[in-house]
Design an enzyme around this catalytic site. Sequence first.
Site, mmCIF file in Angstrom:
data_model
loop_
_atom_site.group_PDB
_atom_site.id
_atom_site.type_symbol
_atom_site.label_atom_id
_atom_site.label_comp_id
_atom_site.label_asym_id
_atom_site.label_seq_id
_atom_site.Cartn_x
_atom_site.Cartn_y
_atom_site.Cartn_z
ATOM 1 N N GLU A 79 35.471 36.133 45.607
ATOM 2 C CA GLU A 79 36.587 37.090 45.551
ATOM 3 C C GLU A 79 36.204 38.448 46.142
ATOM 4 O O GLU A 79 37.028 39.076 46.811
ATOM 5 C CB GLU A 79 37.085 37.234 44.109
ATOM 6 N N ASN A 112 49.355 42.209 32.265
ATOM 7 C CA ASN A 112 48.070 42.326 31.561
ATOM 8 C C ASN A 112 47.051 43.216 32.259
ATOM 9 O O ASN A 112 45.855 43.126 32.012
ATOM 10 C CB ASN A 112 47.516 40.942 31.215
ATOM 11 N N HIS A 140 42.606 42.311 36.584
ATOM 12 C CA HIS A 140 42.003 41.024 36.952
ATOM 13 C C HIS A 140 40.489 41.161 36.934
ATOM 14 O O HIS A 140 39.952 42.192 37.312
ATOM 15 C CB HIS A 140 42.425 40.614 38.372
ATOM 16 N N TYR A 185 45.410 33.794 44.444
ATOM 17 C CA TYR A 185 45.944 33.020 43.326
ATOM 18 C C TYR A 185 46.203 31.552 43.685
ATOM 19 O O TYR A 185 46.982 30.872 43.003
ATOM 20 C CB TYR A 185 47.206 33.680 42.784
ATOM 21 N N LYS A 243 45.860 46.133 38.255
ATOM 22 C CA LYS A 243 47.109 45.565 38.755
ATOM 23 C C LYS A 243 48.212 46.638 38.812
ATOM 24 O O LYS A 243 48.042 47.738 38.271
ATOM 25 C CB LYS A 243 47.519 44.395 37.860
#
Length: 151
Positions: A126, A112, A115, A49, A9
């Site tokens: 995905e 965080n 993913h 998302y 990310k």
Amino acid sequence: MERTLIIVKPDGVQRGLTGEIIRRFEARGLRIIGMKFMQVSRELAEKHYEIHKGKPFYDGLVQYITSSPVVALALEGTNAVAAARMTIGSTKSHEAAAGTIRGDLALEVGRNLVHGSDSVENGQKEVALWFNDSELISWPRNTDPWIFEGR
Ligand code: IDP
Ligand code: MG
């Protein structure tokens, strides 16, 4: 073979942790079949998302993932989805076990670092959402028989 989508990310890229994060998945034995440095569009972020739409953190989440470039990886391996989730650690970084990416390198849920797909079905979906067929390479890795028993 199972597939999982991994995203380093924006915080991971900005903090210079891209190599450190990819290293952990490579060392685990997962085989890279696709990798790209990219700016995530709002459209892709919203599709990715979709299941979180309506949750209080949704707007911040779309803002976060589109705020700066990411590195997306498609990984393949036996038990790829569960193994990658364990390597990543719990969603809330401050509760993630030491030894995991989040447990070693992050402090907050909204920052965080990474993913990973959460089910075998979503791993396939995905990877297909983030990569065209032409961006995926199916290749025999010389170490495969030493990592995948019987292959
Ligand atoms: P996961 O990334 O561990 O699979 P999910 O529950 O699928 O976690 O949530 C997707 C992402 O949304 C998380 O990685 C995190 O960036 C963000 N997120 C989840 N819950 C919260 C929250 O309570 N506050 C802020 N961000 C959150
Ligand atoms: Mg998730």
